[in-house]
Design an enzyme around this catalytic site. Structure first.
Site, PDB file in Angstrom:
ATOM      1  N   SER A 151       0.866  -1.172   0.000  1.00 16.72           N
ATOM      2  CA  SER A 151       0.000   0.000   0.000  1.00 16.72           C
ATOM      3  C   SER A 151       0.910   1.232   0.000  1.00 16.72           C
ATOM      4  O   SER A 151       1.704   1.404   0.921  1.00 16.72           O
ATOM      5  CB  SER A 151      -0.868  -0.062   1.262  1.00 16.72           C
ATOM      6  OG  SER A 151      -1.718   1.047   1.358  1.00 16.72           O
ATOM      7  N   LYS A 177      -1.111  -0.941  -4.523  1.00 17.84           N
ATOM      8  CA  LYS A 177      -2.271  -0.148  -4.069  1.00 17.84           C
ATOM      9  C   LYS A 177      -1.791   1.273  -3.851  1.00 17.84           C
ATOM     10  O   LYS A 177      -0.908   1.518  -3.033  1.00 17.84           O
ATOM     11  CB  LYS A 177      -2.841  -0.752  -2.788  1.00 17.84           C
ATOM     12  CG  LYS A 177      -3.783   0.158  -1.998  1.00 17.84           C
ATOM     13  CD  LYS A 177      -4.595  -0.659  -0.994  1.00 17.84           C
ATOM     14  CE  LYS A 177      -4.885   0.104   0.281  1.00 17.84           C
ATOM     15  NZ  LYS A 177      -5.658  -0.695   1.257  1.00 17.84           N
ATOM     16  N   LYS A 179      -2.613   5.083  -2.779  1.00 17.71           N
ATOM     17  CA  LYS A 179      -3.542   5.976  -2.092  1.00 17.71           C
ATOM     18  C   LYS A 179      -3.827   7.156  -3.004  1.00 17.71           C
ATOM     19  O   LYS A 179      -2.884   7.758  -3.558  1.00 17.71           O
ATOM     20  CB  LYS A 179      -2.925   6.455  -0.778  1.00 17.71           C
ATOM     21  CG  LYS A 179      -2.695   5.336   0.223  1.00 17.71           C
ATOM     22  CD  LYS A 179      -4.012   4.755   0.699  1.00 17.71           C
ATOM     23  CE  LYS A 179      -3.806   3.747   1.815  1.00 17.71           C
ATOM     24  NZ  LYS A 179      -5.086   3.231   2.336  1.00 17.71           N
ATOM     25  N   ASP A 204      -6.905   3.553  -3.717  1.00 19.76           N
ATOM     26  CA  ASP A 204      -7.672   3.596  -2.462  1.00 19.76           C
ATOM     27  C   ASP A 204      -7.963   5.053  -2.107  1.00 19.76           C
ATOM     28  O   ASP A 204      -7.057   5.812  -1.770  1.00 19.76           O
ATOM     29  CB  ASP A 204      -6.892   2.911  -1.340  1.00 19.76           C
ATOM     30  CG  ASP A 204      -7.697   2.831  -0.034  1.00 19.76           C
ATOM     31  OD1 ASP A 204      -8.842   3.339   0.014  1.00 19.76           O
ATOM     32  OD2 ASP A 204      -7.172   2.251   0.949  1.00 19.76           O
ATOM     33  N   GLU A 229     -10.893   1.251  -4.196  1.00 24.39           N
ATOM     34  CA  GLU A 229     -11.285   1.071  -2.803  1.00 24.39           C
ATOM     35  C   GLU A 229     -11.877   2.362  -2.235  1.00 24.39           C
ATOM     36  O   GLU A 229     -11.278   3.435  -2.344  1.00 24.39           O
ATOM     37  CB  GLU A 229     -10.046   0.627  -2.008  1.00 24.39           C
ATOM     38  CG  GLU A 229     -10.328   0.154  -0.584  1.00 24.39           C
ATOM     39  CD  GLU A 229      -9.063  -0.383   0.101  1.00 24.39           C
ATOM     40  OE1 GLU A 229      -8.078  -0.716  -0.592  1.00 24.39           O
ATOM     41  OE2 GLU A 229      -9.058  -0.458   1.345  1.00 24.39           O
ATOM     42  N   ASP A 254     -14.238  -0.628   2.217  1.00 24.26           N
ATOM     43  CA  ASP A 254     -13.347  -0.629   3.376  1.00 24.26           C
ATOM     44  C   ASP A 254     -14.069   0.091   4.525  1.00 24.26           C
ATOM     45  O   ASP A 254     -14.742  -0.550   5.334  1.00 24.26           O
ATOM     46  CB  ASP A 254     -11.995   0.026   3.025  1.00 24.26           C
ATOM     47  CG  ASP A 254     -10.997   0.028   4.186  1.00 24.26           C
ATOM     48  OD1 ASP A 254     -11.358  -0.378   5.302  1.00 24.26           O
ATOM     49  OD2 ASP A 254      -9.836   0.457   3.990  1.00 24.26           O
ATOM     50  N   LYS A 278     -10.930  -6.392   7.169  1.00 27.76           N
ATOM     51  CA  LYS A 278      -9.888  -5.905   8.071  1.00 27.76           C
ATOM     52  C   LYS A 278     -10.372  -6.239   9.469  1.00 27.76           C
ATOM     53  O   LYS A 278     -11.272  -5.579   9.987  1.00 27.76           O
ATOM     54  CB  LYS A 278      -9.754  -4.399   7.873  1.00 27.76           C
ATOM     55  CG  LYS A 278      -8.373  -3.862   8.008  1.00 27.76           C
ATOM     56  CD  LYS A 278      -8.346  -2.371   7.821  1.00 27.76           C
ATOM     57  CE  LYS A 278      -8.150  -1.950   6.377  1.00 27.76           C
ATOM     58  NZ  LYS A 278      -7.792  -0.529   6.253  1.00 27.76           N
ATOM     59  N   GLY A 306      -5.164  -4.222   6.262  1.00 25.97           N
ATOM     60  CA  GLY A 306      -4.382  -4.068   7.483  1.00 25.97           C
ATOM     61  C   GLY A 306      -4.504  -2.692   8.076  1.00 25.97           C
ATOM     62  O   GLY A 306      -5.019  -1.761   7.448  1.00 25.97           O
TER      63      GLY A 306
HETATM   64  O1  OSB Z   1      -7.343   2.203   3.926  1.00 23.94           O
HETATM   65  O2  OSB Z   1      -6.467   0.261   3.911  1.00 23.94           O
HETATM   66  C1  OSB Z   1      -6.526   1.408   4.371  1.00 23.94           C
HETATM   67  C2  OSB Z   1      -3.689   1.864   6.885  1.00 23.94           C
HETATM   68  C3  OSB Z   1      -4.324   2.567   7.883  1.00 23.94           C
HETATM   69  C4  OSB Z   1      -5.645   2.912   7.700  1.00 23.94           C
HETATM   70  C5  OSB Z   1      -6.323   2.562   6.526  1.00 23.94           C
HETATM   71  C6  OSB Z   1      -5.691   1.846   5.539  1.00 23.94           C
HETATM   72  C7  OSB Z   1      -4.336   1.517   5.714  1.00 23.94           C
HETATM   73  C8  OSB Z   1      -3.546   0.837   4.701  1.00 23.94           C
HETATM   74  C9  OSB Z   1      -2.319   0.122   5.184  1.00 23.94           C
HETATM   75  O3  OSB Z   1      -3.774   0.898   3.531  1.00 23.94           O
HETATM   76  C10 OSB Z   1      -2.392  -1.317   4.976  1.00 23.94           C
HETATM   77  C11 OSB Z   1      -1.380  -2.044   5.826  1.00 23.94           C
HETATM   78  O4  OSB Z   1      -1.620  -2.297   7.019  1.00 23.94           O
HETATM   79  O5  OSB Z   1      -0.318  -2.410   5.290  1.00 23.94           O
HETATM   80 MG    MG Z   2      -8.604   1.336   2.503  1.00 19.20          MG
END
Ligand code: OSB
Ligand code: MG
Length: 384
Positions: A151, A177, A179, A204, A229, A254, A278, A306
């Site tokens: 991510s 992934k 952001k 995402d 996402e 999510d 999650k 995660g």
């Molecule tokens: O949106 O998936 C998410 C981390 C903190 C809060 C939200 C998200 C995330 C991640 C990190 O994308 C995923 C990871 O734990 O590696």
């Molecule tokens: Mg997410």
């Protein structure tokens, strides 16, 4: 079967009575910052649970709390409050037929999902130790290795992002992934797709887009993304459904998927075609298993997300990701990506084939380095 009733799945039972529970607040130095549409994570205060059964067996769990309530209502402070004032006092000293029954005792409380998850993890770790069987087996998982993606947070420049992706792909990560937020989306994603042909790419939005405003959706839909996402706020299910109906790209839930019932409702509405399971967000492993089973019945693919857990929390995520409905790469990258030191030793790593092995060791799956837990501990509370 409904997603709102805890799945009537056959899981090994083992009696549990928590004799003492220690809740520890840790301040973990991060070696990198993580920027999403919600904001930037620069420090991680996570909460570690160490539970001791009346038989003397110890189980570790992690409640991967956030600093501020941007991703969900749960924060580090609210998680601490819920564990020390509500959840641990409620279940301590009581006899339960197994971890799922223990978790059911506090489902009547609304919210505090991260705290609920942390305590349930510790109970499952105890069950796993008592039965001398890995979590994977207790959950009914079959996969022994989890394909893992990375991510990527929002970066100062596209060049910096592309360089980081290149480095991670060389390490084995098998899905990208990115952001996204308004102004950092189609332009960036199209460069990523062009630079890494053949590698699955997803975006995402972390709820950063206003459903009332025009978005980059039609252009984005041309990129052949694996999924998009959570572009809209969690409760914007109607708008998500409207968006999904216009896109070929699957929308993934999510922030919307806070409980099994909300997840089922969102899927019924057509708000998405994929679910990010999650366990920290869903309030534990039992509700996560219920969502998995429900999605499997519907034919909806799921994957394991995660919350930047250390190795302790990742052990549970890897175990649940071994179930058959988890057909897409997980966000279970090694803790060393974020933290100077992991709390488990040896820690785990990604292999060249893009997978992480599912731990076969009972408990959280890894050997917890208690000395390190103590080293980063800022506060501790013990029940009883
Ligand atoms: O949106 O998936 C998410 C981390 C903190 C809060 C939200 C998200 C995330 C991640 C990190 O994308 C995923 C990871 O734990 O590696
Ligand atoms: Mg997410």
């Amino acid at each position: 079967m409904s997603a709102t009733t805890a799945a009537a799945r056959a899981m090994p039972q083992v009696p549990i009575r928590l004799a003492s529970v220690e809740v520890m607040a840790l301040d973990l130095p991060m070696i990198t910052t993580f920027q999403t549409a919600h904001g930037t994570t620069t420090r991680k205060r996570t909460i570690i649970v160490r539970a001791q059964d009346a038989d003397g067996v110890v189980g570790w769990g992690e409640a991967p709390a956030s600093e501020v309530p941007l991703y969900s209502a749960d924060t580090y402070e609210s998680t601490w409050y819920a564990l020390t004032r509500l959840l641990v006092p409620l279940v301590s000293g009581r006899d339960f037929a197994g971890p799922a029954e223990l978790a059911a005792a506090y489902q009547k409380y609304q919210g505090y999902n991260v705290a609920k998850h942390g305590l349930e993890c510790a109970a499952w770790a105890i069950a796993s130790e008592k039965l001398r069987r890995p979590l994977r087996e207790l959950f009914g998982g079959e996969k022994t290795a989890i394909p893992t993606g990375e991510s990527f947070g929002i970066q100062p420049t596209v060049e910096a992002l592309l360089a980081e992706i290149e480095e991670r792909l060389a390490q084995g990560f098998c899905r990208i992934k990115v952001k996204i937020q308004p102004g950092w989306d189609v332009g960036v994603l199209s460069k990523v797709v062009a630079a890494f042909p053949g590698v699955p790419v997803m975006g995402d939005g972390n709820t950063g887009y206003d459903p009332a405003q025009p978005g980059p959706w039609e252009e984005l839909d041309q990129l052949g993304l694996l999924m998009l996402e959570q572009p809209f706020p969690g409760d914007a299910m109607v708008e998500l459904a409207e968006l999904q109906s216009r896109l070929r790209t699957p929308v993934c839930l999510d922030e919307t998927a806070l409980t099994p019932g909300l997840t089922a409702a969102a899927l019924r509405l057509g708000a998405g075609r994929i679910v990010n399971i999650k366990p920290g967000r869903l309030g534990g492993l039992t509700p996560s298993l219920a969502v998995h089973d429900h999605c499997r019945e519907l034919g909806v693919p799921v994957w394991c997300g995660g919350l930047l857990e250390t190795g302790i929390g990742r052990g549970f995520n890897l175990a649940i990701a071994s179930l058959p409905g988890f057909t897409l790469p997980a966000d279970v990258s090694p803790a060393r990506m974020f933290y100077a030191e992991d709390l488990v030793d040896p820690t785990f790593d990604i292999r060249e084939d893009g997978t992480i092995p599912v731990p076969e060791q009972p408990g959280c799956g890894f050997e917890v380095d208690e000395r390190r837990v103590r080293k980063y501990q800022s506060e501790a509370w013990t029940s009883g």
